[in-house]
Write a protein that holds these residues in place. Sequence first.
Motif, PDB file in Angstrom:
ATOM      1  N   LEU A  37      45.992 -10.458  -1.103  1.00  0.00           N
ATOM      2  CA  LEU A  37      44.883  -9.989  -0.266  1.00  0.00           C
ATOM      3  C   LEU A  37      44.836  -8.469  -0.210  1.00  0.00           C
ATOM      4  N   VAL A  38      46.009  -7.850  -0.068  1.00  0.00           N
ATOM      5  CA  VAL A  38      46.079  -6.386  -0.049  1.00  0.00           C
ATOM      6  C   VAL A  38      45.560  -5.830  -1.374  1.00  0.00           C
ATOM      7  N   GLY A  39      45.987  -6.428  -2.481  1.00  0.00           N
ATOM      8  CA  GLY A  39      45.555  -5.952  -3.804  1.00  0.00           C
ATOM      9  C   GLY A  39      44.057  -6.089  -4.018  1.00  0.00           C
ATOM     10  N   MET A  40      43.483  -7.228  -3.603  1.00  0.00           N
ATOM     11  CA  MET A  40      42.034  -7.414  -3.739  1.00  0.00           C
ATOM     12  C   MET A  40      41.276  -6.380  -2.923  1.00  0.00           C
ATOM     13  N   SER A  41      41.705  -6.188  -1.694  1.00  0.00           N
ATOM     14  CA  SER A  41      41.017  -5.236  -0.811  1.00  0.00           C
ATOM     15  C   SER A  41      41.123  -3.820  -1.341  1.00  0.00           C
ATOM     16  N   ARG A  67      30.977  -3.921   6.871  1.00  0.00           N
ATOM     17  CA  ARG A  67      30.990  -5.261   7.462  1.00  0.00           C
ATOM     18  C   ARG A  67      30.534  -6.308   6.428  1.00  0.00           C
ATOM     19  N   GLU A  68      29.528  -5.963   5.661  1.00  0.00           N
ATOM     20  CA  GLU A  68      29.042  -6.888   4.624  1.00  0.00           C
ATOM     21  C   GLU A  68      30.100  -7.104   3.555  1.00  0.00           C
ATOM     22  N   VAL A  69      30.663  -6.000   3.044  1.00  0.00           N
ATOM     23  CA  VAL A  69      31.678  -6.099   1.991  1.00  0.00           C
ATOM     24  C   VAL A  69      32.914  -6.825   2.522  1.00  0.00           C
ATOM     25  N   GLY A  70      33.331  -6.476   3.726  1.00  0.00           N
ATOM     26  CA  GLY A  70      34.492  -7.128   4.320  1.00  0.00           C
ATOM     27  C   GLY A  70      34.280  -8.614   4.518  1.00  0.00           C
ATOM     28  N   THR A  71      33.088  -8.988   4.957  1.00  0.00           N
ATOM     29  CA  THR A  71      32.775 -10.405   5.158  1.00  0.00           C
ATOM     30  C   THR A  71      32.785 -11.150   3.825  1.00  0.00           C
ATOM     31  N   GLN A  72      32.204 -10.531   2.783  1.00  0.00           N
ATOM     32  CA  GLN A  72      32.198 -11.172   1.459  1.00  0.00           C
ATOM     33  C   GLN A  72      33.616 -11.426   0.964  1.00  0.00           C
ATOM     34  N   LEU A  73      34.471 -10.413   1.082  1.00  0.00           N
ATOM     35  CA  LEU A  73      35.836 -10.573   0.597  1.00  0.00           C
ATOM     36  C   LEU A  73      36.621 -11.542   1.490  1.00  0.00           C
ATOM     37  N   ALA A  74      36.378 -11.496   2.791  1.00  0.00           N
ATOM     38  CA  ALA A  74      37.057 -12.422   3.707  1.00  0.00           C
ATOM     39  C   ALA A  74      36.660 -13.869   3.391  1.00  0.00           C
ATOM     40  N   ILE A 129      37.565  -6.963   7.382  1.00  0.00           N
ATOM     41  CA  ILE A 129      36.411  -6.154   7.791  1.00  0.00           C
ATOM     42  C   ILE A 129      36.880  -4.817   8.367  1.00  0.00           C
ATOM     43  N   THR A 130      37.892  -4.859   9.207  1.00  0.00           N
ATOM     44  CA  THR A 130      38.405  -3.620   9.807  1.00  0.00           C
ATOM     45  C   THR A 130      38.950  -2.686   8.739  1.00  0.00           C
ATOM     46  N   TYR A 131      39.607  -3.241   7.747  1.00  0.00           N
ATOM     47  CA  TYR A 131      40.105  -2.415   6.643  1.00  0.00           C
ATOM     48  C   TYR A 131      38.942  -1.688   5.958  1.00  0.00           C
ATOM     49  N   PHE A 132      37.849  -2.397   5.646  1.00  0.00           N
ATOM     50  CA  PHE A 132      36.714  -1.747   4.971  1.00  0.00           C
ATOM     51  C   PHE A 132      36.000  -0.760   5.894  1.00  0.00           C
ATOM     52  N   GLU A 133      35.990  -1.039   7.193  1.00  0.00           N
ATOM     53  CA  GLU A 133      35.444  -0.050   8.139  1.00  0.00           C
ATOM     54  C   GLU A 133      36.313   1.204   8.140  1.00  0.00           C
ATOM     55  N   TRP A 134      37.615   1.016   8.066  1.00  0.00           N
ATOM     56  CA  TRP A 134      38.533   2.156   7.997  1.00  0.00           C
ATOM     57  C   TRP A 134      38.280   2.966   6.718  1.00  0.00           C
ATOM     58  N   VAL A 135      38.145   2.263   5.603  1.00  0.00           N
ATOM     59  CA  VAL A 135      37.881   2.941   4.320  1.00  0.00           C
ATOM     60  C   VAL A 135      36.585   3.744   4.412  1.00  0.00           C
ATOM     61  N   ALA A 136      35.536   3.143   4.973  1.00  0.00           N
ATOM     62  CA  ALA A 136      34.228   3.804   5.039  1.00  0.00           C
ATOM     63  C   ALA A 136      34.252   5.047   5.916  1.00  0.00           C
ATOM     64  N   THR A 137      35.087   5.062   6.931  1.00  0.00           N
ATOM     65  CA  THR A 137      35.096   6.188   7.865  1.00  0.00           C
ATOM     66  C   THR A 137      36.292   7.123   7.670  1.00  0.00           C
ATOM     67  N   HIS A 138      37.178   6.788   6.746  1.00  0.00           N
ATOM     68  CA  HIS A 138      38.373   7.597   6.493  1.00  0.00           C
ATOM     69  C   HIS A 138      38.535   7.847   4.996  1.00  0.00           C
ATOM     70  N   GLU A 158      48.507   4.880  10.761  1.00  0.00           N
ATOM     71  CA  GLU A 158      47.229   4.763  11.471  1.00  0.00           C
ATOM     72  C   GLU A 158      46.407   3.589  10.951  1.00  0.00           C
ATOM     73  N   MET A 159      46.388   3.413   9.621  1.00  0.00           N
ATOM     74  CA  MET A 159      45.641   2.299   9.037  1.00  0.00           C
ATOM     75  C   MET A 159      46.223   0.971   9.507  1.00  0.00           C
ATOM     76  N   LEU A 160      47.532   0.856   9.468  1.00  0.00           N
ATOM     77  CA  LEU A 160      48.190  -0.382   9.885  1.00  0.00           C
ATOM     78  C   LEU A 160      47.932  -0.683  11.355  1.00  0.00           C
ATOM     79  N   GLU A 161      47.982   0.328  12.191  1.00  0.00           N
ATOM     80  CA  GLU A 161      47.722   0.151  13.624  1.00  0.00           C
ATOM     81  C   GLU A 161      46.289  -0.318  13.861  1.00  0.00           C
ATOM     82  N   THR A 162      45.336   0.260  13.133  1.00  0.00           N
ATOM     83  CA  THR A 162      43.924  -0.118  13.273  1.00  0.00           C
ATOM     84  C   THR A 162      43.718  -1.589  12.908  1.00  0.00           C
TER      85      THR A 162
END
Length: 196
Positions: free
Chosen positions: A153-157, A174-181, A91-100, A67-71
Motif C-alpha cells: 500500500l505504501v509503495g502504490m501510494s 480526495r478523488e485520487v485517494g478514494t480511487q486508490l483506497a 486520502i489523508t496521505y494524498f491531501e498531505w502530498v497536495a499541500t506539502h 509529521e506525515m506519519l502523525e497526520t
Amino acid sequence: MSLRLPAAERRTQILQVALHEFASKGYHGTSMNDVAASAGVTKPVLYQHFDSKRALYLALIDEVGGEMLETIGKATTDAENGRDQTRAGIITYFEWVATHRDEFILLFGSGARRDEEFAVAVRNVERAVAEAIAPLIDAGLDVRHQRRLAYALVGMSEGLSRHLVLSGEHFDPREVGTQLANLAWAGLRGVQPQTH
C-alpha cells in the motif's frame, strides 16, 4: 541583522527555510550559505544548530517523516472499521502530498535515495508508515502477511504521488485517494489467510 529568536524557534525557522531550498535545488545544489542567507542568519548561527549540511538534511527527513506519519495516524484513529481506516489513511496521505509539495519532494523526489545514508533515513520513514498501517489490515492475516500488504500500500501510494507531483499534474487529493483506497480495499478483500 536578524531578529533574536529563542533557540527552538530559530531551529524551526532554519528547518523551514532549508526545506524549501533543498526541495528547489536538491541536496547537492544547496549550500549552507544559501540556507543561512534565506533564513537571515549568519553561518555561525546556522552551525550552532546543525553541524553540517548532511546533519541538516537528515534532521529534515526525520522531521518531515514524523509529521506525515502523525497526520495519517490522526486520520485513521476515529475510523470505525478496516475499510474506513484504509480509506482515511490513503486520502489523508494524498491531501498531505497536495499541500506539502516541498516535503514530498524532499522525501521521495529530490534524489535522496542516491545517497545511502539518506536512503536509509527515507526507508525508516516508509517502515514507520508501513508498521502503522499493518495492524489496520484486519483480514484474518498473520502479522508478517499484514506487514507485506502494508508495504504494498505504501509503495502504490508513493508511486502514484511521485508521478502526480513530478509531472506537475493537478489532482484532487480526495478523488485520487478514494480511487486508490477502492483499489486497495478490493484487493484486500480478495486476500486469503495463508494456511501452512
